[in-house]
Motif scaffolding. Sequence first.
Motif, mmCIF file in Angstrom:
data_model
loop_
_atom_site.group_PDB
_atom_site.id
_atom_site.type_symbol
_atom_site.label_atom_id
_atom_site.label_comp_id
_atom_site.label_asym_id
_atom_site.label_seq_id
_atom_site.Cartn_x
_atom_site.Cartn_y
_atom_site.Cartn_z
ATOM 1 N N GLN A 170 -9.669 2.869 -1.992
ATOM 2 C CA GLN A 170 -9.891 2.371 -0.636
ATOM 3 C C GLN A 170 -10.688 1.060 -0.653
ATOM 4 O O GLN A 170 -10.318 0.095 0.013
ATOM 5 C CB GLN A 170 -10.621 3.422 0.193
ATOM 6 N N GLU A 171 -11.781 1.020 -1.421
ATOM 7 C CA GLU A 171 -12.593 -0.201 -1.476
ATOM 8 C C GLU A 171 -11.795 -1.368 -2.063
ATOM 9 O O GLU A 171 -11.895 -2.499 -1.593
ATOM 10 C CB GLU A 171 -13.856 0.042 -2.293
ATOM 11 N N ALA A 195 0.065 3.140 -3.468
ATOM 12 C CA ALA A 195 -1.165 3.908 -3.230
ATOM 13 C C ALA A 195 -1.336 5.065 -4.212
ATOM 14 O O ALA A 195 -2.420 5.264 -4.754
ATOM 15 C CB ALA A 195 -1.203 4.412 -1.796
ATOM 16 N N ALA A 238 -10.424 8.154 -4.756
ATOM 17 C CA ALA A 238 -10.021 7.737 -3.406
ATOM 18 C C ALA A 238 -10.932 6.619 -2.899
ATOM 19 O O ALA A 238 -10.454 5.661 -2.287
ATOM 20 C CB ALA A 238 -10.054 8.928 -2.453
ATOM 21 N N ASP A 239 -12.235 6.732 -3.174
ATOM 22 C CA ASP A 239 -13.173 5.679 -2.763
ATOM 23 C C ASP A 239 -12.855 4.361 -3.460
ATOM 24 O O ASP A 239 -12.858 3.297 -2.830
ATOM 25 C CB ASP A 239 -14.615 6.082 -3.066
ATOM 26 N N THR A 263 -5.634 -5.602 -8.000
ATOM 27 C CA THR A 263 -6.281 -4.425 -7.430
ATOM 28 C C THR A 263 -6.882 -3.546 -8.525
ATOM 29 O O THR A 263 -7.988 -3.027 -8.380
ATOM 30 C CB THR A 263 -5.274 -3.612 -6.592
ATOM 31 N N LEU A 297 -8.539 -1.774 -1.975
ATOM 32 C CA LEU A 297 -7.525 -2.214 -1.018
ATOM 33 C C LEU A 297 -8.142 -3.030 0.118
ATOM 34 O O LEU A 297 -7.519 -3.969 0.622
ATOM 35 C CB LEU A 297 -6.743 -1.023 -0.470
ATOM 36 N N ILE A 298 -9.362 -2.706 0.491
ATOM 37 C CA ILE A 298 -10.056 -3.520 1.501
ATOM 38 C C ILE A 298 -10.271 -4.930 0.961
ATOM 39 O O ILE A 298 -10.006 -5.922 1.651
ATOM 40 C CB ILE A 298 -11.404 -2.870 1.895
ATOM 41 N N VAL A 341 0.839 -1.204 0.000
ATOM 42 C CA VAL A 341 0.000 0.000 0.000
ATOM 43 C C VAL A 341 0.871 1.250 0.000
ATOM 44 O O VAL A 341 0.614 2.197 -0.751
ATOM 45 C CB VAL A 341 -0.978 -0.007 1.198
ATOM 46 N N LEU A 391 -4.357 5.608 -6.871
ATOM 47 C CA LEU A 391 -5.181 6.821 -6.895
ATOM 48 C C LEU A 391 -5.220 7.431 -8.298
ATOM 49 O O LEU A 391 -6.272 7.862 -8.761
ATOM 50 C CB LEU A 391 -4.648 7.848 -5.899
#
Length: 166
Positions: free
Chosen positions: A37-38, A15, A33-34, A60, A40-41, A11, A19
């Motif tokens: 983030q989703e 990252a 960003a959303d 990813t 990466l979860i 990450v 992005l």
Amino acid sequence: MEDDSQFAEFVAERADALLRYGYALSGNPHDAADLAQEALIKLHRAWARVRRKEDPESYTRVIMARLHISAWRRRRREHLAWALLEMPLPEVLPSEADQELWQALEGLPSKQRAVIVLRFYERLSDAEIAGILKISQGTVRSHASLGMSKLRTAVAHLTPARRGSK
């Protein structure tokens, strides 16, 4: 514990690239960003399995593309009625010189935009794009052709000198 430290390392290293990819897909820093983030979860949940395949970034990016497609299928032209605060993200957003091209890209329908981003930003083949977006290869080619035509028309007013500097 080792898996968590390797995930944190991944990450930290990737990252910003994720992005930028999210911005290329969505055209919006907040949505980018959303998406990141989703994705990466979801990656964290599958980290042990994905890490062994030695290509977690590709995994990813596929998640992000699918999340983006899923979001625009749900929203179908739904837009926020209020403006969000604009907070520039360093090295994520396009430069001032590229703004016209990004605005033209933002004006494309979602499917055409996704195909253009996956083809030219990710350099994926028609077959790979078709698999990610769950459409036929002919539809991929059609969306790419229509999208490129609209982009050419939108940026046709740029002088050759300005085009060369981009």
